[in-house]
Design an enzyme around this catalytic site. Sequence first.
Site, PDB file in Angstrom:
ATOM      1  NE  ARG A  95      45.035 -15.465  35.152  1.00  0.00           N
ATOM      2  CZ  ARG A  95      45.889 -15.665  34.553  1.00  0.00           C
ATOM      3  NH1 ARG A  95      46.392 -16.995  34.043  1.00  0.00           N
ATOM      4  NH2 ARG A  95      47.043 -14.926  34.258  1.00  0.00           N
TER       5      ARG A  95
ATOM      6  CG  PHE B 218      44.383 -28.733  30.066  1.00  0.00           C
ATOM      7  CD1 PHE B 218      45.337 -29.741  29.685  1.00  0.00           C
ATOM      8  CD2 PHE B 218      43.274 -28.818  29.491  1.00  0.00           C
ATOM      9  CE1 PHE B 218      44.903 -30.797  28.939  1.00  0.00           C
ATOM     10  CE2 PHE B 218      42.806 -29.695  28.769  1.00  0.00           C
ATOM     11  CZ  PHE B 218      43.710 -30.932  28.491  1.00  0.00           C
TER      12      PHE B 218
ATOM     13  CB  SER C 113      49.308 -34.421  33.306  1.00  0.00           C
ATOM     14  OG  SER C 113      49.842 -33.362  32.849  1.00  0.00           O
TER      15      SER C 113
ATOM     16  CG  ASP D 204      43.958 -22.247  29.188  1.00  0.00           C
ATOM     17  OD1 ASP D 204      44.098 -22.237  27.857  1.00  0.00           O
ATOM     18  OD2 ASP D 204      44.642 -21.494  29.984  1.00  0.00           O
TER      19      ASP D 204
ATOM     20  CB  CYS E 252      47.429 -20.936  23.504  1.00  0.00           C
ATOM     21  SG  CYS E 252      48.069 -22.533  24.185  1.00  0.00           S
TER      22      CYS E 252
END
Length: 397
Positions: A215, A231, A254, A301, A341
């Site tokens: 970040r 995401f 979402s 991501d 991930c």
Amino acid sequence: MTKIYLKPRRDESVRRFHPWVFSGAIANVVGNPAEGDLVQVFSAEGEYLASGHWQIGSIAVRILSFCGDPAASGFWNDAVAAAFAARSAAGLTDAPDTDCYRLVHGEGDGLPGLIIDYYGGVCVIQAHSAGMFRAKDRICEALKALYGPSLKAVYDKSSGTAPFKAGLDLVDGYLYKSEGFANSETVVHEHGHSFLVNWEEGQKTGFFLDQRENRALVQKYSRGREVLNLFCYTGGFSVYALGGGAKHVDSVDSSQKAMDLVARNVALNGFGGDMHSGYCADVKDFMAEVPEGKYDLMIVDPPAFAKHRGVLDKALRAYQRLNASALSRIAPGGLMFTFSCSQVVSRQDFLEAVFSAAAQTGRSVRILDRLNQPADHAVNIYHPEGEYLKGLLLYVE
């Protein structure tokens, strides 16, 4: 204590300090262990090798010690103190602008099956094994000894991670509260930015601490750019991009609950509504409507596409499609941060999926940086499987 004897020549990995004993390596079990019991592991010749938690499955023993006694009174105090010392060495426990970090990262800290995240005085535990779940009260006492009066609460959030077995009371709840503590949500600080964390209702332990340094890298590259955060969950990358001087940030997820929290986090950090827009939408549907060239910085991501090796090929195709969609739409001269991930997706697997995506678009793409998980998500050198987060910073002509 139950004794586990390995087959001849099946002790090499344990001698190399790998923290798992697979069921196929076991020749004999002397005793009748329940899941989560402490057991001792011996070579075929009867030499003591290690001690750990017994479990039912392909991984039969998760090793806690290669020399000590996990049943000893000071074991848990020493284990969490050692994890804290590693975070202190990384400058995380007394950072002036950060008060949240991962205290225990499973195998990376010699405690397979245990996650502990620290949020400004609150520790959130997730047990991923029956053994760790059964040890939660001792772990809580160790945390109280470690942090002393500065510890506000210890919350167990293992209902979604500990394997369900008869006799396990898998109900989330507080193991400890200091006098007057009544919060399920707090504000934490990361590199000077503020974020609301709700460990009771949020995903995982409430916040994705593993992207902290990535970040910060997004912030470095965001000035003057139109940013798309896909995401986005609670908007970590979005806040950093705005902090770095982005012209505008669009966040997509979402989950409406996540999008509501994004809006709160953006406001909490003092950024006006004209600087940020949130969209509760499926990423695939949203990307289908994105005009080419609208964004010149994208963060991709997604959640883990592969939970186990049986779906690896399907996951790699999903990574390829997602990255091709983003690469085909990003503006010339744009930057793209893309991640996986999924633990079963290797760094090389992910690189090849993104390579295939780039080739599909026909665009010229350069790798500017290879991205990783931070120091508090430590990787045990004897357990390379612990390196689950991998990413790329791409420059797209």
